[in-house]
Design an enzyme around this catalytic site. Structure first.
Site, short mmCIF file in Angstrom:
data_model
loop_
_atom_site.label_atom_id
_atom_site.label_comp_id
_atom_site.label_asym_id
_atom_site.label_seq_id
_atom_site.Cartn_x
_atom_site.Cartn_y
_atom_site.Cartn_z
N GLU A 1 -20.98 -13.14 -8.31
CA GLU A 1 -22.23 -13.25 -7.54
C GLU A 1 -23.42 -12.66 -8.28
O GLU A 1 -24.57 -12.88 -7.90
CB GLU A 1 -22.06 -12.60 -6.16
CG GLU A 1 -22.11 -11.08 -6.13
CD GLU A 1 -20.85 -10.36 -6.60
OE1 GLU A 1 -20.83 -9.12 -6.50
OE2 GLU A 1 -19.89 -11.01 -7.07
N HIS B 1 -18.46 -9.49 -11.63
CA HIS B 1 -19.05 -9.92 -10.36
C HIS B 1 -19.61 -11.33 -10.51
O HIS B 1 -20.70 -11.49 -11.07
CB HIS B 1 -20.17 -8.97 -9.94
CG HIS B 1 -19.69 -7.64 -9.50
ND1 HIS B 1 -19.45 -7.36 -8.18
CD2 HIS B 1 -19.37 -6.54 -10.19
CE1 HIS B 1 -19.01 -6.11 -8.07
NE2 HIS B 1 -18.95 -5.59 -9.28
N CYS C 1 -13.84 -7.60 -8.72
CA CYS C 1 -13.98 -6.24 -9.24
C CYS C 1 -12.85 -5.36 -8.69
O CYS C 1 -11.70 -5.56 -9.03
CB CYS C 1 -15.37 -5.70 -8.95
SG CYS C 1 -15.78 -4.25 -9.96
#
Length: 142
Positions: A122, A120, A12
């Site tokens: 994750e 992202h 990001c």
């Protein structure tokens, strides 16, 4: 360190910091912010024609073969951002995403050790886990 070939993965804002400059400080009246210049280019604010921040799931369109995106084309990832990368060299673009314009959603340097995702991983379920696994494999020299 990245200039010596050590792998570096920016996520990001971390991806945006890999570039040379960003318009983000300009909105505070401070002009362009300086980045790490590991991937030459600038970060630009999305046009007023789209809602910012882009927040939610969007599709990844792989533009070229790269170990980071093995098994990824057409998958969806989770984004939260108001700026997008505009690399000087199109060869830095690994994948794009359409949000009013096609913007680079995955970038990599020419040497092949610096990578960035605008989304992202994750927070992107199995797609994000696959990208992180691919990065680990790159680090392991596989």
């Amino acid at each position: 360190e990245a200039t010596a070939g050590t792998p570096l993965f920016g996520i990001c804002l971390g991806m945006q910091m890999l570039l040379t400059t960003s318009e983000e400080a300009d909105h505070a009246g401070e002009g362009d912010a300086e980045g790490l210049d590991l991937i030459p280019g600038s970060n630009l604010h999305f046009p007023d024609t789209v809602k910012v921040p882009q927040m939610g799931w969007n599709e990844l369109d792989v533009q070229r073969d790269h170990p980071l995106v093995e098994g990824i084309d057409g998958e969806y990832a989770y984004f939260v951002h108001s700026y997008y990368a505009d690399p000087d060299d199109d060869s830095a673009v690994v994948a794009t995403t359409d949000y009013g314009l096609d913007f680079p959603s995955i970038v990599a340097n020419e040497a092949g050790n610096v990578f960035g995702t605008q989304f992202h991983p994750e927070k992107s379920g199995e797609t994000g886990l696959q990208i992180l696994r691919n990065f680990v494999d790159i680090c392991a020299g596989e």
